[in-house]
Design a protein around this motif. Structure first.
Motif, PDB file in Angstrom:
ATOM      1  N   GLU A 146      45.567  36.661  40.717  1.00  0.00           N
ATOM      2  CA  GLU A 146      47.020  36.499  40.770  1.00  0.00           C
ATOM      3  C   GLU A 146      47.408  35.270  41.588  1.00  0.00           C
ATOM      4  O   GLU A 146      48.348  34.548  41.236  1.00  0.00           O
ATOM      5  N   VAL A 147      46.713  35.033  42.684  1.00  0.00           N
ATOM      6  CA  VAL A 147      47.000  33.844  43.505  1.00  0.00           C
ATOM      7  C   VAL A 147      46.672  32.580  42.726  1.00  0.00           C
ATOM      8  O   VAL A 147      47.410  31.597  42.769  1.00  0.00           O
ATOM      9  N   LEU A 148      45.564  32.611  41.992  1.00  0.00           N
ATOM     10  CA  LEU A 148      45.197  31.467  41.165  1.00  0.00           C
ATOM     11  C   LEU A 148      46.283  31.197  40.128  1.00  0.00           C
ATOM     12  O   LEU A 148      46.727  30.065  39.937  1.00  0.00           O
ATOM     13  N   LYS A 149      46.728  32.264  39.466  1.00  0.00           N
ATOM     14  CA  LYS A 149      47.754  32.135  38.428  1.00  0.00           C
ATOM     15  C   LYS A 149      49.053  31.567  39.001  1.00  0.00           C
ATOM     16  O   LYS A 149      49.688  30.700  38.387  1.00  0.00           O
ATOM     17  N   ALA A 150      49.423  32.032  40.194  1.00  0.00           N
ATOM     18  CA  ALA A 150      50.684  31.597  40.807  1.00  0.00           C
ATOM     19  C   ALA A 150      50.653  30.141  41.256  1.00  0.00           C
ATOM     20  O   ALA A 150      51.706  29.509  41.388  1.00  0.00           O
ATOM     21  N   ASN A 151      49.456  29.604  41.480  1.00  0.00           N
ATOM     22  CA  ASN A 151      49.340  28.237  42.005  1.00  0.00           C
ATOM     23  C   ASN A 151      48.728  27.249  41.023  1.00  0.00           C
ATOM     24  O   ASN A 151      48.549  26.075  41.359  1.00  0.00           O
ATOM     25  N   ALA A 152      48.420  27.708  39.817  1.00  0.00           N
ATOM     26  CA  ALA A 152      47.715  26.862  38.857  1.00  0.00           C
ATOM     27  C   ALA A 152      48.506  25.605  38.494  1.00  0.00           C
ATOM     28  O   ALA A 152      47.914  24.580  38.139  1.00  0.00           O
ATOM     29  N   HIS A 153      49.830  25.658  38.591  1.00  0.00           N
ATOM     30  CA  HIS A 153      50.660  24.521  38.198  1.00  0.00           C
ATOM     31  C   HIS A 153      50.637  23.387  39.213  1.00  0.00           C
ATOM     32  O   HIS A 153      51.085  22.274  38.913  1.00  0.00           O
ATOM     33  N   ARG A 154      50.107  23.611  40.393  1.00  0.00           N
ATOM     34  CA  ARG A 154      50.197  22.638  41.473  1.00  0.00           C
ATOM     35  C   ARG A 154      49.170  21.513  41.321  1.00  0.00           C
ATOM     36  O   ARG A 154      47.971  21.757  41.224  1.00  0.00           O
ATOM     37  N   THR A 155      49.667  20.294  41.326  1.00  0.00           N
ATOM     38  CA  THR A 155      48.767  19.135  41.245  1.00  0.00           C
ATOM     39  C   THR A 155      48.215  18.747  42.612  1.00  0.00           C
ATOM     40  O   THR A 155      47.279  17.951  42.688  1.00  0.00           O
ATOM     41  N   ASP A 156      48.793  19.312  43.680  1.00  0.00           N
ATOM     42  CA  ASP A 156      48.356  18.945  45.036  1.00  0.00           C
ATOM     43  C   ASP A 156      47.339  19.926  45.605  1.00  0.00           C
ATOM     44  O   ASP A 156      46.898  19.782  46.742  1.00  0.00           O
ATOM     45  N   ALA A 157      46.957  20.936  44.816  1.00  0.00           N
ATOM     46  CA  ALA A 157      46.027  21.964  45.286  1.00  0.00           C
ATOM     47  C   ALA A 157      44.725  21.897  44.502  1.00  0.00           C
ATOM     48  O   ALA A 157      44.702  21.545  43.319  1.00  0.00           O
ATOM     49  N   VAL A 158      43.621  22.235  45.175  1.00  0.00           N
ATOM     50  CA  VAL A 158      42.332  22.374  44.505  1.00  0.00           C
ATOM     51  C   VAL A 158      41.813  23.782  44.762  1.00  0.00           C
ATOM     52  O   VAL A 158      42.196  24.433  45.747  1.00  0.00           O
ATOM     53  N   PHE A 159      40.928  24.239  43.888  1.00  0.00           N
ATOM     54  CA  PHE A 159      40.443  25.615  43.944  1.00  0.00           C
ATOM     55  C   PHE A 159      38.919  25.628  43.962  1.00  0.00           C
ATOM     56  O   PHE A 159      38.276  24.962  43.143  1.00  0.00           O
ATOM     57  N   PHE A 160      38.363  26.428  44.868  1.00  0.00           N
ATOM     58  CA  PHE A 160      36.940  26.737  44.813  1.00  0.00           C
ATOM     59  C   PHE A 160      36.822  28.180  44.371  1.00  0.00           C
ATOM     60  O   PHE A 160      37.275  29.099  45.059  1.00  0.00           O
ATOM     61  N   ILE A 161      36.197  28.390  43.211  1.00  0.00           N
ATOM     62  CA  ILE A 161      36.186  29.701  42.562  1.00  0.00           C
ATOM     63  C   ILE A 161      34.753  30.228  42.511  1.00  0.00           C
ATOM     64  O   ILE A 161      33.909  29.711  41.770  1.00  0.00           O
ATOM     65  N   ASP A 162      34.495  31.252  43.304  1.00  0.00           N
ATOM     66  CA  ASP A 162      33.158  31.851  43.391  1.00  0.00           C
ATOM     67  C   ASP A 162      33.318  33.353  43.220  1.00  0.00           C
ATOM     68  O   ASP A 162      33.352  34.114  44.184  1.00  0.00           O
ATOM     69  N   PRO A 163      33.408  33.822  41.954  1.00  0.00           N
ATOM     70  CA  PRO A 163      33.724  35.232  41.704  1.00  0.00           C
ATOM     71  C   PRO A 163      32.524  36.141  41.917  1.00  0.00           C
ATOM     72  O   PRO A 163      31.377  35.684  41.971  1.00  0.00           O
ATOM     73  N   PRO A 164      32.760  37.446  42.042  1.00  0.00           N
ATOM     74  CA  PRO A 164      31.647  38.400  42.096  1.00  0.00           C
ATOM     75  C   PRO A 164      30.789  38.269  40.843  1.00  0.00           C
ATOM     76  O   PRO A 164      31.313  38.059  39.748  1.00  0.00           O
ATOM     77  N   TYR A 165      29.487  38.409  41.019  1.00  0.00           N
ATOM     78  CA  TYR A 165      28.563  38.165  39.904  1.00  0.00           C
ATOM     79  C   TYR A 165      28.388  39.409  39.037  1.00  0.00           C
ATOM     80  O   TYR A 165      27.446  40.156  39.192  1.00  0.00           O
ATOM     81  N   THR A 166      29.326  39.596  38.125  1.00  0.00           N
ATOM     82  CA  THR A 166      29.208  40.733  37.204  1.00  0.00           C
ATOM     83  C   THR A 166      29.111  40.278  35.760  1.00  0.00           C
ATOM     84  O   THR A 166      29.119  41.095  34.856  1.00  0.00           O
ATOM     85  N   ALA A 167      29.035  38.962  35.541  1.00  0.00           N
ATOM     86  CA  ALA A 167      28.935  38.462  34.166  1.00  0.00           C
ATOM     87  C   ALA A 167      27.512  38.624  33.636  1.00  0.00           C
ATOM     88  O   ALA A 167      26.568  38.813  34.391  1.00  0.00           O
ATOM     89  N   ALA A 168      27.369  38.535  32.348  1.00  0.00           N
ATOM     90  CA  ALA A 168      26.078  38.494  31.651  1.00  0.00           C
ATOM     91  C   ALA A 168      25.231  39.742  31.871  1.00  0.00           C
ATOM     92  O   ALA A 168      24.018  39.704  31.771  1.00  0.00           O
ATOM     93  N   GLY A 169      25.879  40.861  32.192  1.00  0.00           N
ATOM     94  CA  GLY A 169      25.156  42.116  32.275  1.00  0.00           C
ATOM     95  C   GLY A 169      24.276  42.289  33.491  1.00  0.00           C
ATOM     96  O   GLY A 169      23.583  43.293  33.624  1.00  0.00           O
ATOM     97  N   LYS A 170      24.267  41.316  34.417  1.00  0.00           N
ATOM     98  CA  LYS A 170      23.376  41.431  35.571  1.00  0.00           C
ATOM     99  C   LYS A 170      23.870  42.486  36.557  1.00  0.00           C
ATOM    100  O   LYS A 170      23.095  43.173  37.199  1.00  0.00           O
ATOM    101  N   LYS A 171      25.205  42.555  36.711  1.00  0.00           N
ATOM    102  CA  LYS A 171      25.829  43.580  37.538  1.00  0.00           C
ATOM    103  C   LYS A 171      25.352  43.572  38.995  1.00  0.00           C
ATOM    104  O   LYS A 171      25.408  44.586  39.677  1.00  0.00           O
ATOM    105  N   ALA A 172      24.873  42.427  39.469  1.00  0.00           N
ATOM    106  CA  ALA A 172      24.455  42.359  40.869  1.00  0.00           C
ATOM    107  C   ALA A 172      25.628  42.623  41.794  1.00  0.00           C
ATOM    108  O   ALA A 172      25.483  43.216  42.860  1.00  0.00           O
ATOM    109  N   GLY A 173      26.825  42.201  41.368  1.00  0.00           N
ATOM    110  CA  GLY A 173      27.984  42.362  42.224  1.00  0.00           C
ATOM    111  C   GLY A 173      28.285  43.802  42.563  1.00  0.00           C
ATOM    112  O   GLY A 173      28.748  44.109  43.658  1.00  0.00           O
ATOM    113  N   SER A 174      28.020  44.723  41.633  1.00  0.00           N
ATOM    114  CA  SER A 174      28.330  46.130  41.885  1.00  0.00           C
ATOM    115  C   SER A 174      27.475  46.701  43.005  1.00  0.00           C
ATOM    116  O   SER A 174      27.863  47.670  43.651  1.00  0.00           O
TER     117      SER A 174
END
Length: 292
Positions: A193-221
């Motif tokens: 939600e924070v990403l969505k609310a700030n995505a329009h900003r040209t003066d901001a940068v984002f470092f995105i490191d999500p929980p690792y639940t992609a590709a069936g590995k489920k390590a994040g759980s």
């Protein structure tokens, strides 16, 4: 700049010596990004101007955000974390009574009995939850906070529970963060939600490191209390970011396909996991020429 020497001759297979990176966080966080810090510096240095705001939607242990704040790599840093235990620590240090937390840590007489007493108490004040979280993080195997994690047994050199309990060091790190908290905003909430609310900003940068639940590995759980996110939606949101961003993910075919679908650039980078095994992670961005 001196830090760029780490990347001369395209040596992205060179693993960062994490002991050379200043340790800022009070957490020992599973999936922590200390090894990525030199790449973060290089990414931000490659931008045409210093970002007004550096936003980390999945802050966790916060080493990347703290590095940016400590080294003045952006004008302001915003950390976002949904886990209420981790959030209690950041609330206490950045918005609350960090001095109390530091004093509680150095005055705590650590033993199996005292640890059990703290970890079994519920319905506590936020600063008490912060202390409980730091204690749990330091005495659990691998620093894992998720339900079911066990405590350290023999530990390093037979030190047992004291293997990762460095009260004076933790106090120092907390105090140093507090000195810079006017440059840091902490939000307890949904990083998407924070990403969505700030995505329009040209003066901001984002470092995105999500929980690792992609590709069936489920390590994040196994590692995190909040590990389920919509990765398709996250990539869609990233494609709408007006400024720049850097994502890091498990190096899997599914993730590569998501990146390709959205026209993102990818680059593998070497790292070691908590068991010191050499692995690669995937950096994702619009243009990663700066790291080649």
């Amino acid at each position: 700049m001196q830090q760029l020497s780490l990347f001369e001759n395209n040596q992205l297979d060179r693993i960062t010596n994490v002991s050379s990176v200043p340790q800022r966080s009070p957490f020992r966080y599973p999936g922590g990004k200390t090894w990525l810090v030199p790449r973060i510096r290089q990414w931000l240095d490659s931008l045409q101007k210093q970002p007004s705001e550096f936003i980390e939607p999945f802050a966790g242990g916060g080493i990347v955000s703290l590095t940016v704040a400590f080294e003045d790599l952006a004008n302001h840093v915003t950390m976002v974390e949904i886990d209420e235990e981790v959030a209690a620590v950041w609330h206490t240090i950045i918005n609350g009574d960090g001095e109390w937390l530091a004093a509680q840590i150095v005055n705590f007489n650590l033993s199996q009995t005292s640890v059990n007493t703290v970890l079994t108490v519920n319905n506590i004040l936020i600063q008490e939850k912060a202390f409980k979280t730091i204690l749990k993080n330091r005495v659990n195997r691998g620093g894992i906070l998720a339900a079911g994690a066990g405590t350290i047994k023999s530990g390093e050199n037979g030190k047992g529970l004291r293997s990762r309990w460095y009260p004076e060091t933790l106090k120092k790190r907390i105090i140093e963060i507090m000195k810079r908290r006017e440059r840091i905003t902490f939000i307890e909430g949904d990083g998407m939600e924070v990403l969505k609310a700030n995505a329009h900003r040209t003066d901001a940068v984002f470092f995105i490191d999500p929980p690792y639940t992609a590709a069936g590995k489920k390590a994040g759980s196994r590692l995190y209390n909040y590990s389920e996110i919509d990765h398709e939606e996250l990539f869609r949101l990233a494609s709408a970011i007006a400024g720049d961003f850097l994502m890091t993910y498990d190096n899997t075919e599914e993730v590569r396909q998501l990146a390709q679908k959205h026209g993102f650039d990818t680059q593998t980078v070497a790292m070691k996991n908590t068991h010191h095994a050499k692995m690669t992670e995937l950096l994702i961005g619009r243009n990663l020429d700066w790291c080649r």
